[in-house]
Write a protein that holds these residues in place. Sequence first.
Motif, short mmCIF file in Angstrom:
data_model
loop_
_atom_site.label_atom_id
_atom_site.label_comp_id
_atom_site.label_asym_id
_atom_site.label_seq_id
_atom_site.Cartn_x
_atom_site.Cartn_y
_atom_site.Cartn_z
N LEU A 23 0.81 -1.22 0.00
CA LEU A 23 0.00 0.00 0.00
C LEU A 23 0.85 1.27 0.00
CD1 LEU A 23 -2.77 -1.18 2.47
CD2 LEU A 23 -3.08 -0.60 0.06
N GLY A 24 2.15 1.12 -0.19
CA GLY A 24 3.01 2.27 -0.35
C GLY A 24 3.39 3.01 0.91
N THR A 25 3.42 2.29 2.02
CA THR A 25 3.81 2.93 3.27
C THR A 25 4.77 2.04 4.04
OG1 THR A 25 2.98 4.07 5.25
CG2 THR A 25 1.88 2.01 4.62
N GLN A 26 5.12 2.44 5.27
CA GLN A 26 6.04 1.68 6.10
C GLN A 26 5.39 1.37 7.44
OE1 GLN A 26 9.41 4.36 6.21
NE2 GLN A 26 10.39 3.32 4.49
N VAL A 27 5.87 0.30 8.08
CA VAL A 27 5.32 -0.13 9.36
C VAL A 27 5.39 1.00 10.39
CG1 VAL A 27 5.62 -1.73 11.29
CG2 VAL A 27 5.81 -2.56 8.95
#
Length: 255
Positions: free
Chosen positions: A137-141
């Motif tokens: 989804l194009g993000t980071q944890v």
Amino acid sequence: MALTIGIDSGSTTTKGILLEGDSIVRRFLCQTSFRPADSIIEAWETLRAGVAGKPFLTLTGYGRQLVDFADKQVTEISCHGLGARLLRSDTRTVIDIGGQDSKVIALDESGNLADFLMNDKCAAGTGRFLDVISRTLGTQVEQLDIITDGVEPHPLTSMCTVFAESEVISLRSAGIAPEAILAGVINAMARRSAHFVARLSTQGPLLFTGGVSHCASFRRMLAGHLNSEVFTHDDAQYAGALGAALIGQRQGKRS
């Protein structure tokens, strides 16, 4: 009090603790390299730098047998229980969610290991699963708490990493907000973890450890599914390394 070092060689990260008594003198954390032994050596050299003599070294985790200079090697179950008790002295249950496995540990009143369950066969419900979906989804944890704050979770039907990734892509194509999808993924993982905890006859208080414990949204949803309070600690990711260092202390006293 002699200084001891505990190193937890995990599949995703390598953690290390330099311990004196009950006090953490130094911490080490890095991504586990392509050659995990290199990360263990880096942890060892960093933690012992400037220390007179050779501290007692205890290794735990997946890579504990990859180097030959450790004084002791211990399974992570024992280490996580001990480390959790030092972080929170009344802990009776530990749920640890790392990069590629999850485990639930039940402790007796004295903090000794009473029972445990471990899941290292399926990536679903682990930090790696959360990382894969986040990147899809194009993000980071690290951004999940901000992104999902106050967002209603969208239901997710699959918890298999391969199928879940395909489902997430389909939901996004259908116009479902990525924030709602991410909240749904966290909620599904938390529900799965709660079922995992319920398989043991555990008693509270429950301490949440491992890298995923940094995700406040996960902790909040897990507490909701368990219908009980879930505690954590700033050093929760170091629980295994901390327990290993404590075992080194005990070995030194016996010697």
